[in-house]
Design a protein around this motif. Structure first.
Motif, PDB file in Angstrom:
ATOM      1  N   LEU A 170       1.151  -0.742   0.023  1.00  0.00           N
ATOM      2  CA  LEU A 170      -0.159   0.144   0.773  1.00  0.00           C
ATOM      3  C   LEU A 170       0.775   1.040  -0.600  1.00  0.00           C
ATOM      4  CD1 LEU A 170      -2.995   1.550   0.329  1.00  0.00           C
ATOM      5  CD2 LEU A 170      -2.450   0.838   2.284  1.00  0.00           C
ATOM      6  N   LEU A 171       2.319   1.022   0.820  1.00  0.00           N
ATOM      7  CA  LEU A 171       2.827   2.484   0.965  1.00  0.00           C
ATOM      8  C   LEU A 171       3.774   2.798  -0.920  1.00  0.00           C
ATOM      9  CD1 LEU A 171       3.975   4.648   2.663  1.00  0.00           C
ATOM     10  CD2 LEU A 171       6.046   2.580   3.686  1.00  0.00           C
ATOM     11  N   LEU A 172       3.884   1.594  -1.162  1.00  0.00           N
ATOM     12  CA  LEU A 172       4.030   1.597  -2.920  1.00  0.00           C
ATOM     13  C   LEU A 172       3.621   2.131  -3.286  1.00  0.00           C
ATOM     14  CD1 LEU A 172       6.580  -1.153  -2.799  1.00  0.00           C
ATOM     15  CD2 LEU A 172       7.502   1.134  -2.607  1.00  0.00           C
ATOM     16  N   GLU A 173       1.769   1.821  -3.409  1.00  0.00           N
ATOM     17  CA  GLU A 173       0.869   2.324  -4.121  1.00  0.00           C
ATOM     18  C   GLU A 173       0.957   3.330  -4.306  1.00  0.00           C
ATOM     19  OE1 GLU A 173      -3.975   1.210  -5.158  1.00  0.00           O
ATOM     20  OE2 GLU A 173      -2.572   0.219  -3.991  1.00  0.00           O
ATOM     21  N   PHE A 219       3.178   6.073  -2.942  1.00  0.00           N
ATOM     22  CA  PHE A 219       4.150   6.133  -3.682  1.00  0.00           C
ATOM     23  C   PHE A 219       4.053   6.919  -5.163  1.00  0.00           C
ATOM     24  CE2 PHE A 219       8.209   6.576  -5.188  1.00  0.00           C
ATOM     25  CZ  PHE A 219       8.678   6.948  -5.078  1.00  0.00           C
ATOM     26  N   VAL A 220       3.526   5.284  -5.980  1.00  0.00           N
ATOM     27  CA  VAL A 220       3.488   6.097  -7.063  1.00  0.00           C
ATOM     28  C   VAL A 220       2.554   6.567  -7.289  1.00  0.00           C
ATOM     29  CG1 VAL A 220       3.257   4.117  -9.411  1.00  0.00           C
ATOM     30  CG2 VAL A 220       4.802   3.865  -7.902  1.00  0.00           C
ATOM     31  N   LEU A 221       1.657   6.552  -6.989  1.00  0.00           N
ATOM     32  CA  LEU A 221       0.454   7.770  -7.750  1.00  0.00           C
ATOM     33  C   LEU A 221       0.467   9.248  -7.330  1.00  0.00           C
ATOM     34  CD1 LEU A 221      -3.016   5.177  -6.151  1.00  0.00           C
ATOM     35  CD2 LEU A 221      -2.162   5.920  -8.658  1.00  0.00           C
ATOM     36  N   SER A 222       1.449   9.118  -6.021  1.00  0.00           N
ATOM     37  CA  SER A 222       1.556  10.400  -5.935  1.00  0.00           C
ATOM     38  C   SER A 222       2.221  11.194  -6.541  1.00  0.00           C
ATOM     39  CB  SER A 222       1.974  10.622  -4.354  1.00  0.00           C
ATOM     40  OG  SER A 222       3.111   9.700  -3.951  1.00  0.00           O
ATOM     41  N   LEU A 223       3.904  10.368  -7.314  1.00  0.00           N
ATOM     42  CA  LEU A 223       4.563  10.228  -7.990  1.00  0.00           C
ATOM     43  C   LEU A 223       3.562  10.575  -9.994  1.00  0.00           C
ATOM     44  CD1 LEU A 223       8.175  10.132  -8.170  1.00  0.00           C
ATOM     45  CD2 LEU A 223       7.686   7.661  -8.962  1.00  0.00           C
ATOM     46  N   LEU A 224       3.279  10.059  -9.480  1.00  0.00           N
ATOM     47  CA  LEU A 224       2.182  10.518 -11.377  1.00  0.00           C
ATOM     48  C   LEU A 224       1.212  11.125 -11.102  1.00  0.00           C
ATOM     49  CD1 LEU A 224       2.027   6.646 -12.234  1.00  0.00           C
ATOM     50  CD2 LEU A 224       3.698   8.125 -13.072  1.00  0.00           C
ATOM     51  N   GLY A 225       0.815  12.053 -10.028  1.00  0.00           N
ATOM     52  CA  GLY A 225       0.199  13.019 -10.091  1.00  0.00           C
ATOM     53  C   GLY A 225      -1.377  13.001 -10.226  1.00  0.00           C
TER      54      GLY A 225
END
Length: 86
Positions: free
Chosen positions: A75-78, A80-86
């Motif tokens: 969940l933490l990685l998900e 992170f990826v969603l916030s990175l892609l914006g």
């Protein structure tokens, strides 16, 4: 007496919408006065987000405490990826 309560309930959303617009108008004037006196817009945005976060923190914590899933690595990685892609 009964008709005035019925009228109030009928027009309650409209009254609240007008009051919200009046509040935004006062806020606009306060912001414009602050900017005219030299406040940096970046500082204003920082204050605005800080105050909003502090105001919403108790509601988010106490109302959503039992509804949140456990914070796992997946969940933490998900997040992170969603916030990175914006």
């Amino acid at each position: 007496m009964g008709t005035s309560i019925g009228t109030y309930k009928r027009f309650k959303p409209h009254i609240l919408m007008v009051l919200a617009q009046i509040a935004y108008t006062f806020l606009y004037f306060i912001i414009e006065a602050s900017f005219n006196h030299g406040m940096n817009p970046h500082v204003y945005i920082t204050y605005r987000h800080s105050v909003a976060g502090l105001a919403m923190l108790p509601f988010a914590y106490f109302l959503e405490r039992k509804k949140r899933p456990k914070l796992t690595i997946d969940l933490l990685l998900e997040i992170f990826v969603l916030s990175l892609l914006g």
